[in-house]
Design a protein around this motif. Structure first.
Motif, short mmCIF file in Angstrom:
data_model
loop_
_atom_site.label_atom_id
_atom_site.label_comp_id
_atom_site.label_asym_id
_atom_site.label_seq_id
_atom_site.Cartn_x
_atom_site.Cartn_y
_atom_site.Cartn_z
N HIS A 12 0.81 -1.21 0.00
CA HIS A 12 0.00 0.00 0.00
C HIS A 12 0.85 1.28 0.00
O HIS A 12 0.29 2.38 -0.03
CB HIS A 12 -0.92 0.02 1.23
N PRO A 42 2.37 4.45 -1.09
CA PRO A 42 2.00 5.26 -2.25
C PRO A 42 3.21 5.83 -2.99
O PRO A 42 3.38 7.03 -3.11
CB PRO A 42 1.16 6.38 -1.62
N LEU A 43 4.04 4.93 -3.49
CA LEU A 43 5.26 5.33 -4.19
C LEU A 43 5.40 4.45 -5.42
O LEU A 43 5.49 3.23 -5.30
CB LEU A 43 6.47 5.16 -3.27
N THR A 44 5.41 5.05 -6.58
CA THR A 44 5.51 4.29 -7.82
C THR A 44 6.97 4.16 -8.26
O THR A 44 7.87 4.82 -7.71
CB THR A 44 4.73 4.98 -8.95
N ASP A 78 8.15 7.51 -9.24
CA ASP A 78 8.44 8.35 -8.07
C ASP A 78 9.80 8.01 -7.48
O ASP A 78 10.59 8.91 -7.16
CB ASP A 78 7.37 8.17 -7.00
N ARG A 124 4.26 3.23 -13.50
CA ARG A 124 3.22 3.75 -12.60
C ARG A 124 2.78 2.73 -11.56
O ARG A 124 1.84 2.98 -10.81
CB ARG A 124 2.01 4.22 -13.42
N ARG A 125 3.45 1.60 -11.53
CA ARG A 125 3.11 0.59 -10.53
C ARG A 125 3.75 0.93 -9.19
O ARG A 125 4.86 1.43 -9.13
CB ARG A 125 3.56 -0.80 -10.99
N ARG A 126 3.04 0.64 -8.11
CA ARG A 126 3.58 0.91 -6.79
C ARG A 126 4.75 -0.03 -6.48
O ARG A 126 4.72 -1.22 -6.83
CB ARG A 126 2.49 0.77 -5.72
#
Length: 225
Positions: free
Chosen positions: A90, A92-94, A97, A135-137
């Motif tokens: 969970h 929130p970092l892709t 990122d 864009r996947r975490r």
């Protein structure tokens, strides 16, 4: 162009002389001498407990030796790539990122990315084969994919000294090939790269090799380039 690409292959980026480290009374390193040069891959090998990770921690400035000296070329930017560790799904970092964080040393975390920096991030993600997962975490990636994302961050960081802690540990064959290529690229752009490993055969290219056992150097090898 990165600052590391301006350094000559003869430029010594990191020098350790007579470095000794004790952990709870146990000698982890015993009088170690190390030289890392721009544009060269130094592989440090040895079994568990030989002092490989301690040497890397000393080079990164995370461990202060009891004796000996450490010299890092003035102005050197250092990137440390740890072994990939599990992260919560969970978070929130892709991938994008994480890799983009490699620009912070140059831009600061508050400045908007420039076009060249956005291009650099995209190129690095492509290099490590994660373009379709940008864009996947991070927490949803496999261990090999996370390790490749960390290497992409090091590419974007444009560090002069890159320290890799077992970069291919527990990776599948596909990921090992991509990581080996990325390590080659880091050295070819002018960075001094130091990688610790159990198996030197994992790397396509080795310029210098240091063999450790029980905290001591038992072998040195260099390839002229």
């Amino acid at each position: 162009m990165s600052s590391s690409s301006l350094l000559l292959p003869t430029t010594r980026v990191l020098t350790l002389r007579g470095v000794a480290v004790d952990h709870d009374g146990h000698p982890a390193l015993r009088g170690i001498d190390v030289d890392a040069h721009a544009g060269r891959l130094l592989v440090v090998s040895g079994p568990n407990g030989s002092g490989k990770s301690t040497l890397l921690s000393v080079a990164a400035g995370l461990v202060v030796p009891q004796t000996g000296s450490i010299e890092v070329r003035p102005g050197t930017r250092i990137a440390l790539v740890p072994q990939s560790t599990p992260l919560p799904a969970h978070l929130p970092l892709t991938v994008h990122d994480l890799v983009a964080m490699g620009t912070w040393a140059r831009l600061g975390s508050w400045r908007p990315a420039r076009r060249a920096d956005r291009s650099s991030v995209a190129d690095a993600i492509e290099t490590v084969g994660l373009a379709q997962l940008s864009r996947r975490r991070i927490g949803a990636l496999s261990g090999g994919q996370r390790q490749r994302a960390l290497l992409a961050q090091a590419l974007v960081q444009r560090a002069d000294l890159v320290l890799l802690d077992e970069p291919m540990a527990a990776l599948d064959a596909h990921s090992r090939t991509i990581v080996a290529d990325a390590v080659d690229l880091l050295a070819s752009t002018g960075a001094a790269v130091v990688a610790v490993t159990h198996d030197p055969g994992e790397f396509r290219r080795i310029d210098d090799r240091l063999e450790l056992e029980d905290g001591r150097v038992i072998g040195r090898h260099a390839i002229a380039r």
